[in-house]
Design an enzyme around this catalytic site. Sequence first.
Site, mmCIF file in Angstrom:
data_model
loop_
_atom_site.group_PDB
_atom_site.id
_atom_site.type_symbol
_atom_site.label_atom_id
_atom_site.label_comp_id
_atom_site.label_asym_id
_atom_site.label_seq_id
_atom_site.Cartn_x
_atom_site.Cartn_y
_atom_site.Cartn_z
ATOM 1 N N ASP A 30 -18.034 -80.478 71.776
ATOM 2 C CA ASP A 30 -19.064 -79.569 72.255
ATOM 3 C C ASP A 30 -20.257 -80.422 72.691
ATOM 4 O O ASP A 30 -20.985 -80.942 71.854
ATOM 5 C CB ASP A 30 -19.473 -78.598 71.148
ATOM 6 N N HIS A 145 -34.927 -73.034 63.693
ATOM 7 C CA HIS A 145 -34.475 -72.051 64.695
ATOM 8 C C HIS A 145 -33.762 -70.851 64.065
ATOM 9 O O HIS A 145 -33.569 -69.832 64.720
ATOM 10 C CB HIS A 145 -33.509 -72.695 65.694
ATOM 11 N N TYR A 315 -32.802 -87.066 67.577
ATOM 12 C CA TYR A 315 -31.428 -87.384 67.977
ATOM 13 C C TYR A 315 -31.235 -88.788 68.548
ATOM 14 O O TYR A 315 -30.146 -89.147 68.940
ATOM 15 C CB TYR A 315 -30.927 -86.304 68.963
#
Length: 340
Positions: A30, A145, A315
């Site tokens: 993904d 989130h 990241y």
Amino acid sequence: FCFAQSVAMASGTALVYDEEMTTHKLLWSDPICDIEVPERLSSSYEQLKCYHVVERCVHVPSRLGSEEEILLVHSSEHLEVAKSTQTMNEEELKRVSENYDAFFFHPSTYRCARLAVGATLQLVDAVMSGKVHNGMALVRPPGHHSQRNAANGFCLFNNVAIAAEYAKLKYGLQRILIVDWDVHHGQGIQYIFEEDPSVLYFSWHRYEHQEFWPSLKESDYDAVGLGKGKGFNINLPWNKVGMGNSDYLAVFFHVLLPVAFEFNPELVIVSSGYDSAIGDPEGQMNATPEVFAHLTHFLMQLANGKLCVILEGGYHLKSLAESVCMTVKTLLGDPVPQIT
């Protein structure tokens, strides 16, 4: 004498880390989710060891967050779905994950998310009880989130929102400041507290006139809270990339800190995403890791120094690890480095 005594009571910086949280990982391909890797935690911790920071911190063990604690913020339906994924095969996990925007389940995800909640609450307890002055929890999956009834953007349970509700309940706090310096809007936190004047939520985020994820109208500067919570939600949307140290400091000096000092919080919690640092593919910003030392230093002047820093995004492994180290060193009282 009294002053010396109160300082002696709360000294030290807590570090909460549990290697088990690295077991949550993506099992299929993904391209959106493949950046949220276990190494985000392990490489940050290794870098802290490298700088001999770990042994200077007070080790606070993690624990599993209880269902009761998770339900402070989330619906029982959401909890049940999360729970049910523990025994699923890859195909089933993939199917459930597809119900959410940018999220993946692994058989260990539920347990890791409970550890992330528990680690966050352990830090709140250590700080509020005076065992330590401040601290950082290195957790994943992240939280800002996730919403009452949905996983979203790599987040299953809203660690920071749960922490704020928990602190209000257990310690009777009436004013909590949440500073979200992650490069994405923590819409989950905004939704949970938008009518609540006891929580002041501040978020800066890459927005680009609603083109950047999560691409919500309510991430713009005019979303200031609702009802009693009006004025207690501050969004600072960046409409271009490449923001640097001076931009971040300008926002702190001119927007956040004046409001924060007036609000006079009893506890400060940071939704500490480092995708707002240089090199990060998500943020594309130019602020260097050193800037987080300064941001941390300014927040330490509030709430008598009661500061809980909770990992969110980040990241680019090198940039993330350096930024984490800068944050923890500042919590420990090291002098802040000069920045250009």
